[in-house]
Design an enzyme around this catalytic site. Structure first.
Site, PDB file in Angstrom:
ATOM      1  N   HIS A  56       0.853  -1.189   0.000  1.00 33.43           N
ATOM      2  CA  HIS A  56       0.000   0.000   0.000  1.00 33.43           C
ATOM      3  C   HIS A  56       0.882   1.230   0.000  1.00 33.43           C
ATOM      4  CE1 HIS A  56       0.777  -1.182   4.167  1.00 33.43           C
ATOM      5  NE2 HIS A  56       0.772   0.106   4.462  1.00 33.43           N
ATOM      6  N   HIS A  92       0.935   5.218   1.095  1.00 36.56           N
ATOM      7  CA  HIS A  92       0.315   6.311   1.830  1.00 36.56           C
ATOM      8  C   HIS A  92       0.385   7.569   0.972  1.00 36.56           C
ATOM      9  CE1 HIS A  92       0.658   4.267   5.902  1.00 36.56           C
ATOM     10  NE2 HIS A  92       1.541   3.582   5.209  1.00 36.56           N
TER      11      HIS A  92
HETATM   12  P1  AMP Z   1       1.923   0.547   7.345  1.00 35.75           P
HETATM   13  O1  AMP Z   1       2.394   0.864   8.726  1.00 35.75           O
HETATM   14  O2  AMP Z   1       2.719   1.210   6.272  1.00 35.75           O
HETATM   15  O3  AMP Z   1       1.773  -0.947   7.133  1.00 35.75           O
HETATM   16  O4  AMP Z   1       0.498   1.203   7.226  1.00 35.75           O
HETATM   17  C1  AMP Z   1      -0.679   0.563   7.614  1.00 35.75           C
HETATM   18  C2  AMP Z   1      -1.713   1.635   7.757  1.00 35.75           C
HETATM   19  O5  AMP Z   1      -2.987   1.029   7.776  1.00 35.75           O
HETATM   20  C3  AMP Z   1      -1.606   2.444   9.060  1.00 35.75           C
HETATM   21  O6  AMP Z   1      -1.400   3.832   8.746  1.00 35.75           O
HETATM   22  C4  AMP Z   1      -2.933   2.199   9.741  1.00 35.75           C
HETATM   23  O7  AMP Z   1      -3.428   3.324  10.424  1.00 35.75           O
HETATM   24  C5  AMP Z   1      -3.813   1.786   8.586  1.00 35.75           C
HETATM   25  N1  AMP Z   1      -4.954   0.960   8.932  1.00 35.75           N
HETATM   26  C6  AMP Z   1      -4.974  -0.108   9.758  1.00 35.75           C
HETATM   27  N2  AMP Z   1      -6.213  -0.642   9.815  1.00 35.75           N
HETATM   28  C7  AMP Z   1      -6.988   0.123   8.997  1.00 35.75           C
HETATM   29  C8  AMP Z   1      -8.368   0.088   8.633  1.00 35.75           C
HETATM   30  N3  AMP Z   1      -9.215  -0.845   9.120  1.00 35.75           N
HETATM   31  N4  AMP Z   1      -8.836   1.025   7.794  1.00 35.75           N
HETATM   32  C9  AMP Z   1      -8.001   1.972   7.295  1.00 35.75           C
HETATM   33  N5  AMP Z   1      -6.694   2.053   7.589  1.00 35.75           N
HETATM   34  C10 AMP Z   1      -6.184   1.140   8.441  1.00 35.75           C
END
Ligand code: AMP
Length: 114
Positions: A99, A101
């Site tokens: 993903h 950001h």
């Molecule tokens: P990473 O740390 O790069 O793996 O980013 C994962 C992101 O997913 C974090 O910024 C979380 O806040 C986000 N996240 C986790 N669960 C959810 C969810 N149910 N809906 C939207 N974002 C989420």
């Protein structure tokens, strides 16, 4: 992947604030925003991170970048936004489905804290 959070969001099994969808990817708002606009763009295909990519995904990743720019513009931050892809736990990756950001809507600080 049945135990992947983002696969479940893509499938609609877990709710999310989706703001974009096409045949290849989905974008939704981060549940814990780190900026006024914090959007995640996710390929529908379960890919763990950049290190898991194969040449077959070159076009998909190119489209993901171009789509991120469109999403930023469509959400009013086309003049300035930051894209981040965390790869691996030491870099802060918590969800092991690739993903990107997209962050913006306020002046952003240094890229990494020291
Ligand atoms: P990473 O740390 O790069 O793996 O980013 C994962 C992101 O997913 C974090 O910024 C979380 O806040 C986000 N996240 C986790 N669960 C959810 C969810 N149910 N809906 C939207 N974002 C989420």
């Amino acid at each position: 992947m049945s135990d992947c959070l983002f696969c479940k969001i893509i499938a609609g099994d877990i709710p999310a604030d989706k703001i974009y969808e096409d045949d290849d990817m989905v974008a939704f708002r981060d549940i814990a925003p780190q900026a006024p606009q914090h959007i995640l763009i996710v390929p529908r295909k379960h890919i763990i991170n950049l290190s898991d990519l194969s040449e077959a995904e070159d076009a998909l990743i190119g489209k993901m970048m171009r789509t991120a720019a469109k999403i930023a513009a469509d959400n009013g931050i086309g003049d300035g936004y930051r894209t981040i892809i965390n790869n691996g736990a030491p870099a802060g990756q918590e969800v092991f489905h690739l993903h990107m950001h997209i962050l913006g809507g306020a002046p952003l600080g240094p890229l990494v804290s020291k």
